[in-house]
Design an enzyme around this catalytic site. Sequence first.
Site, PDB file in Angstrom:
ATOM      1  N   ALA A 231      33.450   2.118   6.021  1.00 59.18           N
ATOM      2  CA  ALA A 231      33.106   0.784   6.502  1.00 59.18           C
ATOM      3  C   ALA A 231      32.261   0.848   7.769  1.00 59.18           C
ATOM      4  O   ALA A 231      32.081   1.909   8.375  1.00 59.18           O
ATOM      5  CB  ALA A 231      34.377  -0.025   6.748  1.00 59.18           C
ATOM      6  N   HIS A 232      31.767  -0.312   8.175  1.00 55.72           N
ATOM      7  CA  HIS A 232      30.859  -0.428   9.315  1.00 55.72           C
ATOM      8  C   HIS A 232      31.529  -1.253  10.400  1.00 55.72           C
ATOM      9  O   HIS A 232      32.231  -2.224  10.101  1.00 55.72           O
ATOM     10  CB  HIS A 232      29.565  -1.119   8.855  1.00 55.72           C
ATOM     11  CG  HIS A 232      28.424  -0.977   9.806  1.00 55.72           C
ATOM     12  ND1 HIS A 232      28.323  -1.712  10.965  1.00 55.72           N
ATOM     13  CD2 HIS A 232      27.320  -0.192   9.758  1.00 55.72           C
ATOM     14  CE1 HIS A 232      27.211  -1.386  11.594  1.00 55.72           C
ATOM     15  NE2 HIS A 232      26.580  -0.458  10.888  1.00 55.72           N
ATOM     16  N   PRO A 233      31.333  -0.885  11.670  1.00 64.27           N
ATOM     17  CA  PRO A 233      32.015  -1.639  12.734  1.00 64.27           C
ATOM     18  C   PRO A 233      31.494  -3.050  12.934  1.00 64.27           C
ATOM     19  O   PRO A 233      32.221  -3.911  13.450  1.00 64.27           O
ATOM     20  CB  PRO A 233      31.762  -0.788  13.983  1.00 64.27           C
ATOM     21  CG  PRO A 233      30.557   0.029  13.672  1.00 64.27           C
ATOM     22  CD  PRO A 233      30.603   0.289  12.206  1.00 64.27           C
ATOM     23  N   ARG A 287      38.038  -9.004   8.075  1.00 69.24           N
ATOM     24  CA  ARG A 287      37.618  -8.000   7.094  1.00 69.24           C
ATOM     25  C   ARG A 287      38.739  -7.623   6.128  1.00 69.24           C
ATOM     26  O   ARG A 287      38.481  -7.377   4.946  1.00 69.24           O
ATOM     27  CB  ARG A 287      37.032  -6.769   7.767  1.00 69.24           C
ATOM     28  CG  ARG A 287      38.002  -5.861   8.484  1.00 69.24           C
ATOM     29  CD  ARG A 287      37.348  -4.519   8.861  1.00 69.24           C
ATOM     30  NE  ARG A 287      36.318  -4.646   9.883  1.00 69.24           N
ATOM     31  CZ  ARG A 287      35.142  -4.017   9.813  1.00 69.24           C
ATOM     32  NH1 ARG A 287      34.863  -3.252   8.770  1.00 69.24           N
ATOM     33  NH2 ARG A 287      34.274  -4.148  10.783  1.00 69.24           N
TER      34      ARG A 287
END
Length: 413
Positions: A231-233, A287
Amino acid sequence: MNTSKLPLSDYRILDLTMMTAGPVGTMMLGDIGADVIKVEEIGAGELSRGIGAVFVEGESSIFLSQNRNKRSIRLDLKSVEGRDAFLRIAKSVDVITENFRPGTVDRLGIGYDAVRAINPSIIYASVSAFGQTGPYAHLPANDPVIQALSGLMAMTGEPNGAPVRIGSPYPDFGAAALLAFAVSAALLHRERTGEGQKIELSLLAGAIFSAIPRDGETLRTGKAPPRLGSAHPTFVPYRNYQGAEGSYFFLACFTEKFWQSLCKALERPDLASDERFATNVQRCANREALDRELEGAFSTRPTTEWLEILGKFNVPAAPIQDLHDTLRNDPQVRHNNMLVEVEHPTAGTVEMLALPIDFRGTPAEYRRAAPRLGANTEEILVEFGFEPAEIDHMMEAGTIAGVKDLRKAEDAK
């Protein structure tokens, strides 16, 4: 071999580098025409000749992968005669590259100041782990050590899991690319001004530079990027998902347009209208809730079907392929001619990665496979004005060695 049309034709590089970062950088320069002369020690030669677990007819696959378009000379730099021979060659080359421990070339008498005294226009590039000076300069290191120190390893891995080494030697490659860029820029500067210069770069600086744009987020928030697996921050959804049959694909919604397209592809207008997911900032805050929705949706069809659907709706996505599948089976890799073949005198046909730049006017050329140890010793010395009697004397004294000496050593085994 006529290389006159290539960008770096007629430029000569004395390459003292070893392992990966330096050799890959000089290989890239060789691909665009430079005559790269690889200087190797009298004994076993460059370190990467003897490492790894895959060898082809006695040649390390690691060495073969990162040393094409070079010639090899075996020279004892610790001897006075060997040092003098090196400086004699250095007097008429354009570039010297080295990645010894800081201070080593000066102790050997072949550092920048020694070379500049006889060749004022020399471009002398030094690659190190941490820099030529400073509290870490004397310490040994390699790519994973730099990954650890730079922060790259700390941000890689699953949430709440241990830090993970990046699968490829990214700091090494970053330093290689920076080396090729720096040498090319310095040559351009010299063409304009006549001035040579010293260049210094480090794996640490390159690795930290590769953290852009995580640097800005870290400096402005005071918080390091968390480990999020795939995942991406700062973007959601932006991670691996699993299809019904268990294989994975990566999905990247980094604009609102892609998010809206994803909702249409999923036939989920409720997600598009849900206030929790209305903007990327809100999706980042929620998220886990969104991932539960998406994981459930993607579990209803196999990955191949989802990739087809996502492609129709122009949503960025790709299957998670292993490197073998990528190199052997991916149609885009084949279309882009990312693999080339070169002939090696003992290993036979060697398949390897091409230079990843398409020069339309001056395409890269793959003239030579990685050289056998010392294979070009005599011819190089002749080119630089050494007389046959001098060469014979140095051979007998053990100051230099050629491929013939290597064959003798192999036969003795």
